[in-house]
Design an enzyme around this catalytic site. Structure first.
Site, PDB file in Angstrom:
ATOM      1  N   GLU A  34     -15.687  -8.417 -19.223  1.00 36.91           N
ATOM      2  CA  GLU A  34     -14.778  -7.847 -20.213  1.00 36.91           C
ATOM      3  C   GLU A  34     -13.621  -8.821 -20.445  1.00 36.91           C
ATOM      4  OE1 GLU A  34     -12.343  -6.052 -22.707  1.00 36.91           O
ATOM      5  OE2 GLU A  34     -14.378  -5.301 -22.326  1.00 36.91           O
ATOM      6  N   GLN A  35     -13.289  -9.062 -21.718  1.00 32.02           N
ATOM      7  CA  GLN A  35     -12.259 -10.050 -22.012  1.00 32.02           C
ATOM      8  C   GLN A  35     -10.839  -9.547 -21.745  1.00 32.02           C
ATOM      9  OE1 GLN A  35     -12.244 -11.184 -26.136  1.00 32.02           O
ATOM     10  NE2 GLN A  35     -12.005  -9.082 -26.875  1.00 32.02           N
ATOM     11  N   ARG A 108     -11.847   9.672 -25.304  1.00 30.25           N
ATOM     12  CA  ARG A 108     -12.529   8.408 -25.027  1.00 30.25           C
ATOM     13  C   ARG A 108     -12.080   7.795 -23.700  1.00 30.25           C
ATOM     14  NH1 ARG A 108     -15.276   5.560 -28.933  1.00 30.25           N
ATOM     15  NH2 ARG A 108     -15.442   6.604 -30.950  1.00 30.25           N
ATOM     16  N   TYR A 217     -10.045  18.957 -33.256  1.00 32.49           N
ATOM     17  CA  TYR A 217     -10.721  19.714 -32.203  1.00 32.49           C
ATOM     18  C   TYR A 217      -9.952  19.537 -30.897  1.00 32.49           C
ATOM     19  CZ  TYR A 217     -12.855  15.021 -31.928  1.00 32.49           C
ATOM     20  OH  TYR A 217     -13.074  13.666 -31.899  1.00 32.49           O
ATOM     21  N   ASP A 294     -22.247  -0.863 -31.256  1.00 35.77           N
ATOM     22  CA  ASP A 294     -21.627  -1.363 -32.481  1.00 35.77           C
ATOM     23  C   ASP A 294     -21.939  -2.824 -32.753  1.00 35.77           C
ATOM     24  OD1 ASP A 294     -20.526   1.037 -33.165  1.00 35.77           O
ATOM     25  OD2 ASP A 294     -18.473   0.548 -32.556  1.00 35.77           O
TER      26      ASP A 294
END
Length: 389
Positions: A34-35, A108, A217, A294
């Site tokens: 991970e950067q 998230r 929500y 993605d």
């Protein structure tokens, strides 16, 4: 294929973490790079359909996911101008029995924390931060990822889970920047007690208007209230998590019903995302290198399946690497199994965006088409998604 050859996963978001976990549960050794200086997730809420909950069950994280989730009562579509209810899908026992798992809303950051903890605890996963990959190479024996610091990471396969602006995709496909849709998303989260009591809802509610919509929500067991406002804008900024302009937001939502206006007025500070996607492609692999989530098939949020498709990708890819005779064959089969389903999500997400943002006579046609639509029929229209893989 040797069981102890390391697989490189580039990108430590939800897709990358899920891929690492799925591979490790198949007995693979994984290095996830991970950067960023630390693991984390930018964003607010996401919706998780039964197809995704099934994947979490297979990955062994269903219980911690349940602990952080909220389970809404309904999916509701309403008109943002006159507040008329257009469609309601109950997320009741009948829904859960039909698809095997419930429908959830999750922050998230909470989901990412669950996945990161599961990866950190697994003995066959190595997690690296401050590790920005700037190039990839391969030959018939393996792959190498070149980092900004000059380090070389070696493995038997490489998975680009590095998001919309994927460095790995540029190596594999070289097809330039993702498509600008002309819409932006303003997102915010506030404590539930700050929401006027008469506007609190235990459902996922989407207010559809001309070239705009507001969705909201509960999150985190009902403690938080998530709102996402989508509208047409000329403010195209690359990336995410930049401050939005409340004045622009309220100008674009001028003329909406009182409920929507009140909800928008409860928040002074919004974060803005420019909405982009790509036209679907049939292939996103090259030799021992492939893409996921993605990086492979970015989609708009109108079917709430972007993260879900990445999670399904991860499980499918791990299964193929476990069963195929060699890495390139596994990646080709992974593409074959995922390309049509993810393309359908991408294309129908665009179509649903047009449905939500209808104006004039198109809005009237929408109301007429949806009038009297039975809840069971509405539910079954999503069966191709929620039945999962």
């Amino acid at each position: 294929m040797s069981d102890n050859e390391e697989i490189l996963v580039i990108g430590g978001g939800i897709g990358g973490m899920t891929a690492a976990l799925a591979l490790a549960r198949q007995g693979r050794s994984v290095l996830l790079a991970e950067q960023a200086p630390e693991f984390g997730e930018v964003g607010a809420g996401l919706q998780v359909g039964p197809n995704v909950m099934r994947m979490f069950d297979r990955l062994g994280v269903i219980e911690p996911v349940r602990d952080i989730a909220f389970f809404p009562d309904n999916l509701i579509l309403r008109d943002a101008l006159d507040s008329a209810e257009l469609v309601r899908i109950p997320l009741d026992r009948e829904f859960r029995d039909r698809f095997g798992y419930p429908y959830a809303t999750i922050h998230r950051a909470d989901l990412h924390a669950v996945l990161t903890a599961a990866c950190a605890e697994h003995p066959q996963i190595r997690l690296r931060t401050n590790c920005k990959v700037v190039g990839v190479e391969q030959d018939e024996r393996g792959v190498r990822a070149l980092t900004e610091s000059g380090e070389e990471l070696a493995g038997t396969a490489l998975i680009g889970a590095d998001g919309l602006w994927s460095t790995v995709r540029e190596h594999v496909l070289g097809d330039g920047e993702p498509r600008v849709t002309g819409h932006v998303a303003y997102r915010a989260v506030l404590p539930m007690e700050e929401v006027p009591e008469h506007l609190r809802s235990n459902s996922v509610v989407l207010w559809a208007g001309p070239d705009l919509h507001l969705a909201h929500y509960p999150l985190r067991r009902g403690e938080l209230f998530n709102m996402g406002a989508i509208f047409h804008s000329h403010r195209y900024q690359r990336g995410a998590n930049v401050f939005g302009d409340p004045e622009e937001l309220h100008e674009q939502f001028k003329g909406v019903c009182g409920e929507v206006e009140t909800l928008l007025g409860k928040i002074d500070e919004w974060r803005m995302w420019v909405l982009r996607d790509r036209d679907p492609v049939e292939h996103w692999s090259k030799g021992r290198i492939t893409l996921l989530g993605d990086a492979a098939h970015p989609t708009l949020q109108y079917l709430a399946q972007g993260a879900g498709m990445a999670v399904e990708d991860a499980w499918t890819l791990a299964a193929q690497l476990d069963s195929a005779p060699d890495v390139p064959s596994a990646l080709r089969e992974y593409e074959r199994l995922r390309s049509v389903r993810t393309a359908r999500v991408t294309l129908l997400s665009r179509l649903y965006g047009e449905l939500y943002h209808a104006s004039g006579v198109t809005r009237a046609v929408r109301a007429q088409m949806l009038e009297g639509w039975p809840a069971a029929a509405a539910r079954e229209s999503f069966a191709w998604i929620y039945n999962g893989i």
